[in-house]
Design an enzyme around this catalytic site. Structure first.
Site, short mmCIF file in Angstrom:
data_model
loop_
_atom_site.label_atom_id
_atom_site.label_comp_id
_atom_site.label_asym_id
_atom_site.label_seq_id
_atom_site.Cartn_x
_atom_site.Cartn_y
_atom_site.Cartn_z
CD GLU A 77 -2.99 5.38 6.88
OE1 GLU A 77 -2.96 5.39 5.64
OE2 GLU A 77 -2.07 4.86 7.57
N GLY B 200 2.52 2.11 10.86
CA GLY B 200 3.50 3.19 10.70
C GLY B 200 4.19 3.59 12.00
CE LYS C 111 -0.31 3.18 4.75
NZ LYS C 111 -0.15 3.25 6.20
CG HIS D 72 -5.81 1.86 5.37
ND1 HIS D 72 -5.41 2.78 6.30
CD2 HIS D 72 -4.78 1.00 5.21
CE1 HIS D 72 -4.17 2.49 6.68
NE2 HIS D 72 -3.76 1.42 6.03
CG ASN E 235 -1.75 1.18 1.41
OD1 ASN E 235 -1.84 2.01 0.51
ND2 ASN E 235 -2.39 1.29 2.57
CD GLU F 254 -3.47 -2.55 7.40
OE1 GLU F 254 -2.37 -2.78 6.88
OE2 GLU F 254 -4.12 -1.50 7.17
CB SER G 63 5.27 -1.86 12.01
OG SER G 63 4.86 -0.51 12.22
P1 PGA Z 1 2.83 0.14 7.72
O1 PGA Z 1 1.38 0.36 7.06
O2 PGA Z 1 3.36 -1.14 7.15
O3 PGA Z 1 3.61 1.36 7.31
O4 PGA Z 1 2.62 0.06 9.19
C1 PGA Z 1 0.50 -0.71 6.87
C2 PGA Z 1 -0.78 -0.21 6.29
O5 PGA Z 1 -1.28 0.84 6.73
O6 PGA Z 1 -1.35 -0.83 5.37
#
Ligand code: PGA
Length: 253
Positions: free
Chosen positions: A100, A176, A11, A98, A9, A170, A216
């Site tokens: 976000e 992140g 982003k 997601h 992803n 997640e 992560s």
């Molecule tokens: P990350 O993001 O691997 O940077 O933690 C995962 C995601 O949000 O899909």
């Protein structure tokens, strides 16, 4: 047998040129180094979908995903991108729900359900994201929280529609942040998710659903996470922006 999937992803990252060089590096590394049965999915920003998709076309391990889709078919919705549009440029998967998007764009369960319907109706597979914030985990309400997310957006799908669904767990506190769920925490939640799915749909379909871990995930922890019985791959953010790291995560499956 359920499918192993590692999805990147991207982003809000990369320009057109950077997107093409990243995907061509990944494409080459996957060709040279990845032999197992795994679907590699890349989710670049909307403007690069078509060019990235063209580059990966000849590699049957590689698949194209969008990071979002409109719940509407067409019409006066400025700034939106429909499922038909995504399908027409070769998109196969769509990330839906997601954290976000839930947080910054206030996408609620009903909207997510409509996005799932639109995605499936146009012959693509939704990657439905769920996961609890830290305060829910600290209060020991994480199972209940994730169970409700699944129920509220998925339970109205038919068995046939559900067959197309991929789930990504997640935990928000791991996205992140550099903080990862332990393999045990991931496994117990994935097992719980599969059990909830088997109550909503038929047990065989739930057994065959790919459930990805995200948060992560990186070359250092992927092997351990992916070795768990109910972890069928990963949804990777930060580590998907570097071809070497992403390929190493893919090779951990
Ligand atoms: P990350 O993001 O691997 O940077 O933690 C995962 C995601 O949000 O899909």
């Amino acid at each position: 047998m359920r499918k192993k999937i590692v999805a990147g992803n991207w982003k809000l990252n990369k320009t057109a040129e950077e997107a093409l060089s990243l995907v061509s590096e990944i494409d080459n590394m996957v060709k040279d180094e990845v032999s197992g049965d795994v679907s590699v999915v890349v989710a670049p920003p909307f403007p690069f979908l078509q060019s990235v998709g063209k580059l990966t076309q000849g590699n049957d391990k590689m698949h194209l995903a969008a990071q979002n889709v409109s719940e509407h078919e067409s019409g006066a919705y400025t700034g939106e991108v429909s499922a038909a549009m995504l399908k027409s440029v070769g998109v196969e998967y769509v990330i839906i729900g997601h954290s976000e998007r839930r947080l910054y764009h206030h996408e609620d369960a009903q909207t997510l359900y409509q996005k799932m319907k639109a995605t499936i109706a146009h012959g693509m597979k939704p990657i439905f994201c769920c996961g609890e914030p830290l305060e829910e985990r600290d209060a020991d309400r994480h199972f209940e929280y994730v169970g409700k997310q699944l129920h509220d957006s998925l339970s109205y799908l038919s068995n046939e529609e559900f067959d197309q669904v991929v789930v990504a767990y997640e935990p928000i506190w791991a996205i992140g942040t550099g903080r990862t769920a332990s393999s045990q925490q991931a496994q117990e939640m994935h097992e719980y998710i599969r059990e909830q799915l088997s109550r909503m749909f038929d047990a065989e379909a739930a057994y065959n659903t790919s459930i990805l871990y995200g948060g992560s995930c990186n070359p250092g922890n992927a092997k351990e996470l992916f070795s768990q019985a109910d972890v069928d791959g990963g949804l990777i953010g930060g580590a998907s922006l570097k071809s070497r790291d992403f390929t190493d995560v893919i090779k951990s499956i």
